[in-house]
Design an enzyme around this catalytic site. Structure first.
Site, mmCIF file in Angstrom:
data_model
loop_
_atom_site.group_PDB
_atom_site.id
_atom_site.type_symbol
_atom_site.label_atom_id
_atom_site.label_comp_id
_atom_site.label_asym_id
_atom_site.label_seq_id
_atom_site.Cartn_x
_atom_site.Cartn_y
_atom_site.Cartn_z
ATOM 1 N N ASP A 1 0.713 -1.328 0.132
ATOM 2 C CA ASP A 1 0.180 -0.114 -0.058
ATOM 3 C C ASP A 1 0.965 1.338 -0.120
ATOM 4 O O ASP A 1 0.653 2.007 0.756
ATOM 5 C CB ASP A 1 -0.908 0.031 1.286
ATOM 6 C CG ASP A 1 -1.846 -1.335 1.227
ATOM 7 O OD1 ASP A 1 -3.027 -1.102 0.882
ATOM 8 O OD2 ASP A 1 -1.111 -2.316 1.515
ATOM 9 N N VAL B 1 -4.488 -3.640 4.742
ATOM 10 C CA VAL B 1 -4.968 -2.771 5.995
ATOM 11 C C VAL B 1 -3.742 -1.971 6.166
ATOM 12 O O VAL B 1 -2.720 -2.403 6.583
ATOM 13 C CB VAL B 1 -4.955 -3.991 7.268
ATOM 14 C CG1 VAL B 1 -5.194 -3.242 8.558
ATOM 15 C CG2 VAL B 1 -6.128 -4.868 6.863
ATOM 16 N N TYR C 1 -2.134 4.278 -6.720
ATOM 17 C CA TYR C 1 -3.141 4.796 -6.186
ATOM 18 C C TYR C 1 -3.790 5.644 -7.073
ATOM 19 O O TYR C 1 -4.406 7.045 -7.182
ATOM 20 C CB TYR C 1 -3.241 5.670 -4.856
ATOM 21 C CG TYR C 1 -3.147 4.469 -3.615
ATOM 22 C CD1 TYR C 1 -4.163 4.252 -2.969
ATOM 23 C CD2 TYR C 1 -1.889 3.742 -3.319
ATOM 24 C CE1 TYR C 1 -4.354 3.127 -2.018
ATOM 25 C CE2 TYR C 1 -1.878 2.698 -2.396
ATOM 26 C CZ TYR C 1 -3.183 2.204 -1.489
ATOM 27 O OH TYR C 1 -3.103 1.506 -0.658
ATOM 28 N N HIS D 1 -2.918 -9.915 -1.348
ATOM 29 C CA HIS D 1 -3.018 -8.630 -0.857
ATOM 30 C C HIS D 1 -3.888 -8.542 0.456
ATOM 31 O O HIS D 1 -3.232 -8.029 1.348
ATOM 32 C CB HIS D 1 -3.756 -7.648 -1.936
ATOM 33 C CG HIS D 1 -3.976 -6.356 -1.595
ATOM 34 N ND1 HIS D 1 -2.830 -5.515 -0.991
ATOM 35 C CD2 HIS D 1 -4.831 -5.456 -1.604
ATOM 36 C CE1 HIS D 1 -2.951 -4.129 -0.777
ATOM 37 N NE2 HIS D 1 -4.571 -4.230 -1.176
ATOM 38 N N HIS E 1 -11.357 -3.464 6.587
ATOM 39 C CA HIS E 1 -11.355 -5.018 5.759
ATOM 40 C C HIS E 1 -11.271 -6.164 6.800
ATOM 41 O O HIS E 1 -10.793 -7.171 6.397
ATOM 42 C CB HIS E 1 -9.633 -4.843 4.974
ATOM 43 C CG HIS E 1 -9.750 -3.533 4.350
ATOM 44 N ND1 HIS E 1 -10.594 -3.055 3.221
ATOM 45 C CD2 HIS E 1 -8.739 -2.657 4.196
ATOM 46 C CE1 HIS E 1 -10.140 -2.280 2.796
ATOM 47 N NE2 HIS E 1 -9.114 -1.790 3.178
#
Length: 555
Positions: free
Chosen positions: A199, A402, A229, A364, A374
């Site tokens: 992430d 997360v 992103y 993921h 999540h």
């Protein structure tokens, strides 16, 4: 003189061994577990505000001219003797009237060798252009530069190679870069450090994460999903920390594809010399016209899918020394009747633990994260695949999704199990979305069950627990016993496999000094206690001397 020489020999061979034993004694090992659950409260001073780098930042600006190579990266093939070199030439276009470049106009060539000069080897590859198209008036379409992938083969293990990439006929060749191949796969050889990030995004905090990661001098990088992103933006470049909150009325979930190019430019100094392996994340879905998804992700990176017997870039495997890595796709079908499951079953059956003792799986969304964000989102994937991974003795599972850090005790089916994997959630790379702070076991923060399934995959598999301290409930009322350590902070992980049985895991927080550990543990394999795969006993029949295999379960 002989006595003195003997002392030297003892010092050379015994002292390093004693140092290793002493290091084991200072750092906890999984043999000391299961550990009492620990939660480190959020330190508001280091919460940070993850703001994206603007397109004016010099680190994301295009520095080459014409068809000069940029966004150069290295990725591994399935074995030590080959790698992929990827890069982009030409400029992307964005707008209503775009004309894709012709990949045939620029060659895909890599010159390489163990010497900077002369580079005696040459390899050619393939090229492509992808489009991100939207069937709605007013939205801007995108077409990429020419993406090149070249497969280098016949490489020696644990060896430094120099290379240049581009098209020598234009001429448009890169400067000289270098990479080091993985060690040969044996129980005694491993890459020094494997960096794990998830992430990541492209924020000022992301840059801090990469600075810390780079200081640890990794030999390999694993990005466990959610790259740049781009899908937090409209096609006009307007972004938000929460797309659904700010742009709820858009006819399709838009993206701003240039963010991919910015990310590739920012990362080039690192991933042009350190191989990076990618895992699909939900932010790479990027739907467009004709219901196409994951187009940018599957176009920009090279994957050892074909080499590992997979037909998809979303699931594949590769070796790094004595470690066999399995990359799974959480956003592609995974039930027993699906191709991914069948591929996984075959790949696991082909793993030779006498050659690659360590088995590491990654995808993921985590199965054992305890944050509200999540929570139990990937339960259907867990139901489909957990038993298979357990039976084949997966040692470590790496996840992201997360936006926090969490390490589990050894666990299987929500129960402490000495033969279960250690689950490591490292979704704290620094993207612009909010950090995960609350836990599902905090009062008032247990989500409603029917709000938890992943929107893209659908399905509902997360029912109330039927055994243990949380029987009859959807969430625990305290930190679950399978959760050993959790903390909300930005950072990255480093995995150092020392030998057939011991691997050092270290989680580094961005706010700490570069060499300080936020969490550290030796993960210890016990193959004698936990059989790693079914045993095959060969029986010889008398008729035509046929070889018959009898499968005997070791459970």
């Amino acid at each position: 003189m002989v006595l003195g020489l003997g002392k030297v020999v003892v010092a050379v061979f015994i002292f390093p061994f004693l140092n290793l034993i002493q290091s084991y004694s200072k750092i906890p090992t999984t043999l000391d577990g299961p550990f009492k659950p620990v939660t480190v409260p959020l330190d508001e001073r280091f919460r940070g505000h993850a703001t994206d780098l603007p397109d004016s930042d010099p680190r994301v600006r295009r520095k080459v001219k014409g068809f000069g190579p940029e966004q150069i990266s290295v990725s591994l093939s399935s074995t030590y003797d080959s790698v992929w070199i990827s890069w982009i030439t030409g400029e992307f276009q964005i707008g209503e009237n775009i004309k894709p470049l012709d990949p045939k106009t620029v060659a895909s060539v890599v010159h390489y060798g163990k010497l900077r000069f002369p580079m005696v080897h040459k390899a050619t590859g393939q090229s492509l252009v992808y489009n991100q198209l939207y069937p709605f008036e007013g939205l801007q379409n995108y077409t990429s530069g020419i993406i090149h992938h070249v497969h280098l083969t016949g490489l020696e293990p644990n060896t430094l190679y120099h290379y240049r990439c581009g098209d020598p006929s234009i001429p448009a060749m890169s400067k000289i870069y270098s990479f080091k191949t993985m060690p040969i796969s044996t129980p005694k050889s491993y890459p020094g450090r494997i960096a794990v990030i998830g992430d990541l995004g492209l924020t000022y905090i992301s840059t801090s994460t990469i600075e810390h990661l780079t200081s640890n001098k990794p030999d390999l990088i694993l990005l466990v999903g959610d790259v740049c992103y781009a899908n937090l933006y409209l096609t006009n470049g307007t972004g938000s920390d929460c797309y659904s909150c700010s742009f709820s009325d858009t006819p399709i979930h838009e993206t701003y594809q240039p963010r991919w190019d910015y990310w590739g430019r920012f990362m080039q100094p690192l991933i042009s010399k350190v191989p990076i392996m990618m895992v699909q994340g939900n932010h790479e879905i990027e739907e467009q016209s004709q219901n196409r998804t994951f187009v940018s992700y599957s176009s920009r990176f090279a994957f050892p899918s074909k080499e590992s017997g997979s037909s998809s870039p979303f699931y594949y495997s590769f070796n790094a020394g004595g470690i066999h890595f399995i990359v799974l796709g959480a956003y592609v079908a995974y039930d027993k009747s699906d191709d991914q499951y069948k591929w996984l079953e075959k790949d696991l059956a082909n793993v030779k633990r006498e050659v690659t003792p360590w088995l590491v799986a990654t995808w993921h969304p985590p199965w054992y994260a305890t944050y509200t964000a999540h929570y139990r989102e990937a339960e259907c994937m867990k139901v489909a695949m957990e038993d298979l991974l357990y039976r084949y003795g997966v040692d470590i599972v790496l996840n992201g999704h997360v936006h926090a850090y969490e390490r589990s005790n050894r666990v299987y089916n929500y129960t402490l199990d000495p033969c279960g994997p250690i689950y490591l959630t490292v979704g704290d790379g620094g993207n612009r979305e909010k950090m995960a702070i609350t836990h599902a076991d905090d009062p008032g923060h247990c989500p409603e069950p029917f709000t938890t399934p992943d929107e893209f995959m659908g399905g509902f598999c997360a029912y109330n627990f039927t055994s243990g301290p949380a029987t009859g409930k959807f969430c625990w009322d305290r930190q679950p016993e399978y959760s050993a350590y959790r903390e909300t902070s930005f950072g990255h992980g480093i995995l150092e496999v020392k030998n057939e049985t011991h691997a050092l895991w270290t989680w580094h927080r961005n706010q700490d000094m570069y060499k300080k550990a936020g969490d550290q543990i030796y993960i210890v394999r016990q193959p004698e206690r936990c059989p790693v795969q079914p045993k095959v006993i060969k029986l010889w029949g008398t008729e035509k001397s046929k070889n018959v295999s009898l499968l005997v379960s070791t459970d």
